[in-house]
Design a protein around this motif. Structure first.
Motif, mmCIF file in Angstrom:
data_model
loop_
_atom_site.group_PDB
_atom_site.id
_atom_site.type_symbol
_atom_site.label_atom_id
_atom_site.label_comp_id
_atom_site.label_asym_id
_atom_site.label_seq_id
_atom_site.Cartn_x
_atom_site.Cartn_y
_atom_site.Cartn_z
ATOM 1 N N GLU A 115 0.828 -1.205 0.000
ATOM 2 C CA GLU A 115 0.000 0.000 0.000
ATOM 3 C C GLU A 115 0.864 1.258 0.000
ATOM 4 N N THR A 116 1.929 1.259 0.804
ATOM 5 C CA THR A 116 2.828 2.407 0.856
ATOM 6 C C THR A 116 3.507 2.631 -0.487
ATOM 7 N N ILE A 117 3.964 1.547 -1.103
ATOM 8 C CA ILE A 117 4.679 1.651 -2.377
ATOM 9 C C ILE A 117 3.745 2.119 -3.494
ATOM 10 N N ILE A 145 -4.929 4.163 1.687
ATOM 11 C CA ILE A 145 -6.168 3.882 0.962
ATOM 12 C C ILE A 145 -7.325 3.916 1.955
ATOM 13 N N GLN A 146 -8.306 4.760 1.672
ATOM 14 C CA GLN A 146 -9.516 4.848 2.479
ATOM 15 C C GLN A 146 -10.683 4.256 1.691
ATOM 16 N N THR A 147 -11.813 4.159 2.357
ATOM 17 C CA THR A 147 -12.996 3.584 1.710
ATOM 18 C C THR A 147 -13.552 4.499 0.632
ATOM 19 N N SER A 148 -13.647 5.811 0.928
ATOM 20 C CA SER A 148 -14.257 6.773 0.003
ATOM 21 C C SER A 148 -13.688 8.153 0.255
ATOM 22 N N ALA A 149 -14.006 9.079 -0.646
ATOM 23 C CA ALA A 149 -13.571 10.470 -0.460
ATOM 24 C C ALA A 149 -14.228 11.088 0.763
ATOM 25 N N SER A 150 -15.417 10.646 1.093
ATOM 26 C CA SER A 150 -16.097 11.149 2.289
ATOM 27 C C SER A 150 -15.295 10.827 3.538
ATOM 28 N N GLU A 151 -14.734 9.623 3.563
ATOM 29 C CA GLU A 151 -13.913 9.247 4.706
ATOM 30 C C GLU A 151 -12.617 10.049 4.739
ATOM 31 N N SER A 298 -3.356 18.178 2.742
ATOM 32 C CA SER A 298 -3.814 16.834 2.387
ATOM 33 C C SER A 298 -4.474 16.880 1.021
ATOM 34 N N PHE A 299 -4.498 15.706 0.360
ATOM 35 C CA PHE A 299 -5.037 15.596 -1.000
ATOM 36 C C PHE A 299 -5.610 14.202 -1.160
ATOM 37 N N ASN A 300 -6.782 14.121 -1.798
ATOM 38 C CA ASN A 300 -7.349 12.789 -2.063
ATOM 39 C C ASN A 300 -7.903 12.698 -3.474
ATOM 40 N N THR A 301 -7.863 11.499 -4.008
ATOM 41 C CA THR A 301 -8.506 11.195 -5.286
ATOM 42 C C THR A 301 -9.015 9.762 -5.233
ATOM 43 N N ASN A 302 -9.887 9.416 -6.184
ATOM 44 C CA ASN A 302 -10.526 8.091 -6.179
ATOM 45 C C ASN A 302 -10.160 7.307 -7.435
ATOM 46 N N PRO A 303 -9.180 6.419 -7.366
ATOM 47 C CA PRO A 303 -8.927 5.539 -8.511
ATOM 48 C C PRO A 303 -10.150 4.695 -8.871
ATOM 49 N N CYS A 313 -11.712 2.150 -3.302
ATOM 50 C CA CYS A 313 -10.298 2.489 -3.360
ATOM 51 C C CYS A 313 -10.168 4.003 -3.490
ATOM 52 N N SER A 314 -10.105 4.692 -2.342
ATOM 53 C CA SER A 314 -9.934 6.142 -2.319
ATOM 54 C C SER A 314 -8.583 6.448 -1.673
ATOM 55 N N THR A 315 -7.730 7.140 -2.384
ATOM 56 C CA THR A 315 -6.360 7.368 -1.927
ATOM 57 C C THR A 315 -6.219 8.751 -1.303
#
Length: 638
Positions: A115-117, A145-151, A298-303, A313-315
């Motif tokens: 996951e880190t890599i 990796i989180q469940t969703s962008a909401s999380e 912080s920054f998130n996106t959803n593959p 799979c929300s990163t």
């Protein structure tokens, strides 16, 4: 089910999935069922005995599939893409087969380290600063990796809240933490996702929703002024959530301006939600949309939206992982291990403790397609969106409502919101397409997104032809309804006019009786003992010019005064109750002022006295009205 049967059923399931995806276009994109449909098809209790696998799969097709909304359907254009691909499915199968719970490094070292890599791989491809990469030398950040962008939004707000309370507690050690919590204020745009509001509810903090500009972009000045106002009110700004690629119209907040404003507030956490658009930044030509990311915490996106990876799979990447984990650390003895200080334990990076081996599917996708393959996929979707935009612009009845930068096109019929609601409702009910609406700048718009993995130009043309067909039908109906409404309104106006005319007709019957109107209606003075003046042999009826106050003689009497009694042989005399006088009408209407038309439009309303005398002298047939004593009139009448 043993290994032997699993091999057989597994092959059958793969075949079923392949056949489902290959023939998906033949199905209705949205189900035509009502709430509770499945309850009537399945038993009320679980079976006591095992059931045959073939019967189970038969029920999947007969009972489950009729209630499925097919997100991978080529006619599905709602929301954003729901990423899916065969490598991702296989990665999920393997992760499910391994079945590890990777809450710590010790629980499954490969689950944690992969996951880190993988998050560093993707972060570099997107173009994130080095301080977001866990394995970069000197970095204190990292990805998870989180469940969703909401999380992702919730977790970062929790971390920001913990930092703000820690700082305020140091400044005001004797103030209760609940009172300090009531002072915290978070900020977001009106176009931000609703998950920001939900996160504020969970965190028990205030949230100020700010107005974006005309392009649905949140500007730095707006944020700065709002925070300054709140500070003057004794509140404490602590968190700002910005969006790159809003849900409603794929608009982009101005990160550079907001970041510069936040220099005045160094303790405020800046989060960037790029759930959909963030995936596209792997394309070099789209990296300018990421401008200002250096200011973010912080920054998130959803593959699982636009990188062909199936949900969930929300990163999420953070600048300082210690600030994140310090808000979420709970470290009981049974979860500790000998490498806690040297390794990452992802149980401290989010709300849930247990974690699936989700990095496998992202790893499979990145390796199977490569960055170049994913770039081609994203560019293809953008090209399809541009094609749809061109089709909309060619039809002058429609308008584009957003800046089409990626794969989302917002459009509407030129007209009312109600008209566009009817259009979208009719399209969705048909099952031919599926789209969803949004409200941008207080206007109802329709969102069209290219979502299917293998979408083609023909799919876009089909979608537009379908939209045009429904629009034509709707506009024709609206035009017909408008004409019908005009006709009905005209009928109502005519009826009202007739009713008004009837009232006036009863009050003044000359309006509808041409004979009376032509004859004229004389007026008599109530102040005089006699309604006539004798001048020679021709008595003249007084008119309004001779007296100021008068009253109308009823119209039947006026008609008799002016009728041609010689022709009709009528020689009756009339008696007025309020006058001691009898009158016998003997003059001809044709020769006694028929040219004058007494009516409400003519204020004098009567024959001029001199003209009446001249007409009487010129007409040899005309006899003057003879006045008699009241007693002799009664006798003649009898």
């Amino acid at each position: 089910m043993d290994s032997t049967e699993f091999r057989k059923r597994g092959m059958e399931m793969v075949e079923y999935i392949c056949n489902y995806l290959e023939t998906l276009g033949e199905r209705r994109v949205t189900p035509s069922v009502e709430p509770g449909y499945l309850r009537h098809l399945l038993p009320t209790e679980a079976p006591q005995e095992p059931e045959d696998w073939d019967q189970i799969m038969s029920d999947v097709e007969d009972k489950i599939m009729p209630g499925v909304t097919h997100w991978q359907h080529p006619r599905f254009h709602a929301y954003f893409p729901a990423g899916n691909s065969f490598p991702s499915i296989l990665g999920d199968m393997l992760g499910d087969g391994i079945g590890c719970i990777g809450f710590s490094w010790a629980a499954s070292p490969a689950c944690t380290e992969l996951e880190t890599i993988v998050l560093d791989w993707l972060g570099k491809a997107i173009g994130l600063p080095d301080h977001f990469l866990a394995l970069k030398e000197g970095s204190t950040g990292g990805g998870v990796i989180q469940t969703s962008a909401s999380e992702c939004v919730l977790v970062t707000m929790l971390a920001a809240r913990a930092q703000a309370l820690k700082r305020l507690k140091a400044q005001h050690p004797f103030v209760e933490e609940g009172h300090l919590l009531s002072k915290l204020m978070a900020y977001c745009s009106k176009e931000a996702h609703s998950c920001v509001e939900k996160a504020a509810m969970i965190c028990f903090v205030k949230l100020r929703i700010l107005e974006p500009d005309e392009n649905a972009s949140l500007r730095g000045q707006t944020v700065g002024e709002a925070m300054e106002e709140d500070e003057l009110q004794g509140l404490v700004p602590f968190f700002v959530s910005t969006t790159l690629g809003t849900t409603g119209s794929c608009a982009f907040d101005n990160l550079t301006e907001i970041g510069n404003e936040l220099k005045k507030f160094p303790c405020v956490w800046l989060h960037v939600d790029a759930a959909y658009a963030g995936n596209s930044f792997i394309c070099p030509e789209l990296k300018p949309l990421l401008k200002g990311i250096e200011y973010a915490d912080s920054f998130n996106t959803n593959p699982n939206k636009w990188l062909l990876t199936n949900f969930d799979c929300s990163t999420l990447w953070v600048r300082d992982r210690i600030r994140l984990t310090s808000a979420l650390v709970v470290d009981p003895l049974y979860l500790k291990h000998g490498y806690s200080d040297a390794a990452i334990d992802y149980r401290h990076w989010g709300v849930p403790l247990s974690r699936r081996f989700r990095s496998l599917k992202l790893w499979f996708v990145l390796r199977s397609y490569g960055i170049s393959g994913l770039q081609h996929y994203i560019r293809h979707h953008i090209k399809l969106a541009k094609r749809f935009e061109e089709l909309v612009l060619k039809d002058k009845r429609f308008e584009i409502c957003n800046q089409v930068k990626l794969g989302l096109v917002c459009f509407r019929l030129k007209g009312t919101d109600k008209l566009n609601e009817k259009l979208l409702s009719a399209i969705n009910e048909s099952g031919k397409l599926h789209m969803v609406p949004a409200s941008v700048n207080e206007r109802y718009i329709i969102r069209f997104c290219a979502v299917a993995q293998n979408a083609t130009a023909e799919d876009i043309d089909y979608a537009w032809d379908t939209i045009v067909d429904f629009a034509n039908e709707l506009l024709e109906k609206e035009q017909h309804d408008e004409i019908t409404e005009i006709i009905n309104r005209k009928k109502q106006d005519t009826l009202a006019q007739k009713r008004s005319f009837f009232v006036r007709m009863v009050s003044d019957p000359k309006i509808y009786n041409p004979a009376i109107n032509k004859a004229g209606t004389p007026k008599l003075s109530m102040e005089l003992p006699s309604p006539v003046i004798s001048r020679g042999s021709a008595p003249i009826i007084r008119t309004q010019s001779s007296v100021d106050h008068n009253s109308w003689i009823s119209w039947p009497l006026a008609f008799l005064f002016n009728s041609n009694n010689e022709e009709k042989g009528n020689n009756c005399s009339l008696r007025f109750r309020h006058l001691d006088t009898n009158v016998r009408p003997t003059s001809s209407r044709r020769n006694s002022g028929a040219g004058s038309s007494p009516s409400p439009e003519n204020e004098t309303g009567f024959v001029n006295q001199q003209q009446q005398q001249q007409q009487q002298m010129q007409s040899p047939r005309k006899s003057p009205m003879v006045l008699r004593k009241a007693s002799s009139a009664r006798e003649n009448h009898n």
